[in-house]
Write a protein that holds these residues in place. Sequence first.
Motif, PDB file in Angstrom:
ATOM      1  N   THR A  77       0.814  -1.225   0.000  1.00 49.55           N
ATOM      2  CA  THR A  77       0.000   0.000   0.000  1.00 49.55           C
ATOM      3  C   THR A  77       0.844   1.270   0.000  1.00 49.55           C
ATOM      4  OG1 THR A  77      -0.135  -0.042   2.436  1.00 49.55           O
ATOM      5  CG2 THR A  77      -1.898  -1.143   1.200  1.00 49.55           C
ATOM      6  N   THR A  78       2.167   1.128   0.071  1.00 46.63           N
ATOM      7  CA  THR A  78       3.048   2.300   0.004  1.00 46.63           C
ATOM      8  C   THR A  78       2.924   2.963  -1.356  1.00 46.63           C
ATOM      9  OG1 THR A  78       4.647   1.273   1.517  1.00 46.63           O
ATOM     10  CG2 THR A  78       5.429   3.118   0.188  1.00 46.63           C
ATOM     11  N   ARG A  79       2.890   4.285  -1.368  1.00 45.53           N
ATOM     12  CA  ARG A  79       2.825   5.019  -2.624  1.00 45.53           C
ATOM     13  C   ARG A  79       3.989   6.001  -2.710  1.00 45.53           C
ATOM     14  NH1 ARG A  79       0.641   1.374  -3.842  1.00 45.53           N
ATOM     15  NH2 ARG A  79      -1.521   1.003  -4.473  1.00 45.53           N
ATOM     16  N   LEU A  80       4.715   5.956  -3.822  1.00 42.49           N
ATOM     17  CA  LEU A  80       5.873   6.817  -4.025  1.00 42.49           C
ATOM     18  C   LEU A  80       5.731   7.545  -5.356  1.00 42.49           C
ATOM     19  CD1 LEU A  80       8.745   4.307  -3.114  1.00 42.49           C
ATOM     20  CD2 LEU A  80       7.831   6.090  -1.636  1.00 42.49           C
ATOM     21  N   THR A  81       5.888   8.858  -5.318  1.00 38.96           N
ATOM     22  CA  THR A  81       5.997   9.616  -6.562  1.00 38.96           C
ATOM     23  C   THR A  81       7.419   9.454  -7.091  1.00 38.96           C
ATOM     24  OG1 THR A  81       6.739  11.633  -5.462  1.00 38.96           O
ATOM     25  CG2 THR A  81       4.337  11.305  -5.687  1.00 38.96           C
ATOM     26  N   ALA A  82       7.685   9.983  -8.261  1.00 40.94           N
ATOM     27  CA  ALA A  82       9.043   9.941  -8.808  1.00 40.94           C
ATOM     28  C   ALA A  82      10.018  10.625  -7.854  1.00 40.94           C
ATOM     29  CB  ALA A  82       9.075  10.609 -10.182  1.00 40.94           C
ATOM     30  N   THR A 123      23.832   9.907  -6.707  1.00 43.48           N
ATOM     31  CA  THR A 123      22.629   9.073  -6.806  1.00 43.48           C
ATOM     32  C   THR A 123      21.438   9.901  -7.254  1.00 43.48           C
ATOM     33  OG1 THR A 123      23.402   7.569  -5.061  1.00 43.48           O
ATOM     34  CG2 THR A 123      21.031   7.596  -5.513  1.00 43.48           C
ATOM     35  N   GLN A 124      21.264  11.041  -6.613  1.00 44.53           N
ATOM     36  CA  GLN A 124      20.123  11.904  -6.933  1.00 44.53           C
ATOM     37  C   GLN A 124      20.195  12.406  -8.375  1.00 44.53           C
ATOM     38  OE1 GLN A 124      19.740  15.745  -4.786  1.00 44.53           O
ATOM     39  NE2 GLN A 124      17.687  15.039  -4.250  1.00 44.53           N
ATOM     40  N   PHE A 125      21.375  12.831  -8.789  1.00 44.49           N
ATOM     41  CA  PHE A 125      21.542  13.344 -10.149  1.00 44.49           C
ATOM     42  C   PHE A 125      21.286  12.246 -11.177  1.00 44.49           C
ATOM     43  CE2 PHE A 125      24.200  14.111 -13.915  1.00 44.49           C
ATOM     44  CZ  PHE A 125      23.718  15.353 -14.311  1.00 44.49           C
ATOM     45  N   TYR A 126      21.883  11.081 -10.956  1.00 41.84           N
ATOM     46  CA  TYR A 126      21.737   9.986 -11.921  1.00 41.84           C
ATOM     47  C   TYR A 126      20.275   9.568 -12.048  1.00 41.84           C
ATOM     48  CZ  TYR A 126      22.312   5.509 -14.259  1.00 41.84           C
ATOM     49  OH  TYR A 126      22.217   4.478 -15.148  1.00 41.84           O
ATOM     50  N   LEU A 127      19.604   9.371 -10.919  1.00 41.90           N
ATOM     51  CA  LEU A 127      18.215   8.906 -10.965  1.00 41.90           C
ATOM     52  C   LEU A 127      17.287   9.939 -11.590  1.00 41.90           C
ATOM     53  CD1 LEU A 127      17.893   7.152  -7.489  1.00 41.90           C
ATOM     54  CD2 LEU A 127      18.049   6.067  -9.738  1.00 41.90           C
ATOM     55  N   THR A 128      17.525  11.203 -11.281  1.00 44.07           N
ATOM     56  CA  THR A 128      16.687  12.258 -11.861  1.00 44.07           C
ATOM     57  C   THR A 128      16.792  12.257 -13.378  1.00 44.07           C
ATOM     58  OG1 THR A 128      16.900  13.638  -9.871  1.00 44.07           O
ATOM     59  CG2 THR A 128      16.239  14.737 -11.900  1.00 44.07           C
ATOM     60  N   GLN A 129      18.023  12.137 -13.883  1.00 46.89           N
ATOM     61  CA  GLN A 129      18.221  12.111 -15.328  1.00 46.89           C
ATOM     62  C   GLN A 129      17.690  10.815 -15.935  1.00 46.89           C
ATOM     63  OE1 GLN A 129      19.287  14.851 -17.022  1.00 46.89           O
ATOM     64  NE2 GLN A 129      19.169  15.737 -14.981  1.00 46.89           N
ATOM     65  N   TYR A 130      17.873   9.724 -15.221  1.00 46.40           N
ATOM     66  CA  TYR A 130      17.393   8.429 -15.696  1.00 46.40           C
ATOM     67  C   TYR A 130      15.878   8.444 -15.841  1.00 46.40           C
ATOM     68  CZ  TYR A 130      16.897   3.326 -15.998  1.00 46.40           C
ATOM     69  OH  TYR A 130      16.598   2.051 -16.414  1.00 46.40           O
ATOM     70  N   LEU A 131      15.188   8.986 -14.859  1.00 46.40           N
ATOM     71  CA  LEU A 131      13.730   9.024 -14.903  1.00 46.40           C
ATOM     72  C   LEU A 131      13.229   9.917 -16.031  1.00 46.40           C
ATOM     73  CD1 LEU A 131      12.820   9.125 -11.107  1.00 46.40           C
ATOM     74  CD2 LEU A 131      12.579   7.198 -12.689  1.00 46.40           C
ATOM     75  N   LYS A 132      13.938  10.985 -16.299  1.00 47.50           N
ATOM     76  CA  LYS A 132      13.548  11.871 -17.396  1.00 47.50           C
ATOM     77  C   LYS A 132      13.579  11.114 -18.728  1.00 47.50           C
ATOM     78  CE  LYS A 132      14.936  16.362 -15.505  1.00 47.50           C
ATOM     79  NZ  LYS A 132      15.883  17.512 -15.656  1.00 47.50           N
ATOM     80  N   GLU A 133      14.544  10.208 -18.857  1.00 52.27           N
ATOM     81  CA  GLU A 133      14.729   9.516 -20.129  1.00 52.27           C
ATOM     82  C   GLU A 133      13.889   8.245 -20.253  1.00 52.27           C
ATOM     83  OE1 GLU A 133      18.333   7.790 -22.981  1.00 52.27           O
ATOM     84  OE2 GLU A 133      18.777   8.893 -21.137  1.00 52.27           O
ATOM     85  N   PHE A 134      13.743   7.512 -19.117  1.00 54.99           N
ATOM     86  CA  PHE A 134      13.154   6.188 -19.221  1.00 54.99           C
ATOM     87  C   PHE A 134      11.803   6.016 -18.537  1.00 54.99           C
ATOM     88  CE2 PHE A 134      17.737   5.379 -19.693  1.00 54.99           C
ATOM     89  CZ  PHE A 134      17.724   4.736 -20.914  1.00 54.99           C
ATOM     90  N   SER A 135      11.320   7.012 -17.824  1.00 57.92           N
ATOM     91  CA  SER A 135      10.051   6.860 -17.131  1.00 57.92           C
ATOM     92  C   SER A 135       8.932   6.508 -18.115  1.00 57.92           C
ATOM     93  CB  SER A 135       9.689   8.140 -16.391  1.00 57.92           C
ATOM     94  OG  SER A 135       8.392   8.035 -15.815  1.00 57.92           O
ATOM     95  N   GLN A 136       8.094   5.575 -17.712  1.00 55.85           N
ATOM     96  CA  GLN A 136       6.982   5.143 -18.549  1.00 55.85           C
ATOM     97  C   GLN A 136       5.846   6.166 -18.558  1.00 55.85           C
ATOM     98  OE1 GLN A 136       5.949   1.297 -16.986  1.00 55.85           O
ATOM     99  NE2 GLN A 136       7.571   0.252 -18.105  1.00 55.85           N
ATOM    100  N   LYS A 137       5.868   7.083 -17.614  1.00 51.06           N
ATOM    101  CA  LYS A 137       4.795   8.068 -17.512  1.00 51.06           C
ATOM    102  C   LYS A 137       5.106   9.284 -18.385  1.00 51.06           C
ATOM    103  CE  LYS A 137       2.247   6.082 -14.276  1.00 51.06           C
ATOM    104  NZ  LYS A 137       0.839   5.752 -14.433  1.00 51.06           N
TER     105      LYS A 137
END
Length: 220
Positions: free
Chosen positions: A82-87, A206-220
């Motif tokens: 039931t945990t909910r996490l935004t990007a 970590t924060q920089f890599y994930l932020t850029q990764y999500l921009k490129e690969f996020s399904q949303k």
Amino acid sequence: MANIYTPDQKHAKRQAIMQAAVELFAHQSYPEITMQQIAEVVGCSKGTTFRYFATKEDLFMSILLEDYRDYFERLLTGLTPTTRLTAADYVDWMTAQTKELIVHHSVLVRLNAIRGPILEGKANMAETVARRNALYAVSRQLGERLVTCTQQLLTRSQFSHLFIVQSAMISGLMNMASLASFNHATLAVSYPDFEIDLVPEAQQQTQFYLTQYLKEFSQK
């Protein structure tokens, strides 16, 4: 008459040997540690340690894979269905876990750095693969849980893969953060341009890599 140990007693002895190895590794380099030292910390004979682990490499490989599995299982427990996490929540969570690994699981990060070049040389392949499979299974479960918690922000495979990237970044920074020391001894020199403040820099990466990764690969 030979001593007969119950399964619980054997498990306890095995865990004691692993914990002794962890304690020594926290203050010594891997080549310095001997099975005799480990036996002395446990209070048993060297022969006893070899009954549980055929080589020192088997012992430390077991520590690496089993402790990483336990770490992933704790993360899985902490993330309920039931945990909910935004990007942004996910990035913050992974950034916090970066600090957790460095501060409370530094032995795992250090062992990961010597896994390929040192541990695999004398570790039992079949046992290593079996433990690696167990770790992989939990990693997949954790990836699936994150798919649910983030409402399909990424795929299960992507989430699982990002833990490997995180570990690699931490290992690299941890290795380069020790240039002002040699074999756990502080040198009487200073290299200010080479200094790394490990926790904040690892979290920043970590924060920089994930932020850029999500921009490129996020399904949303």
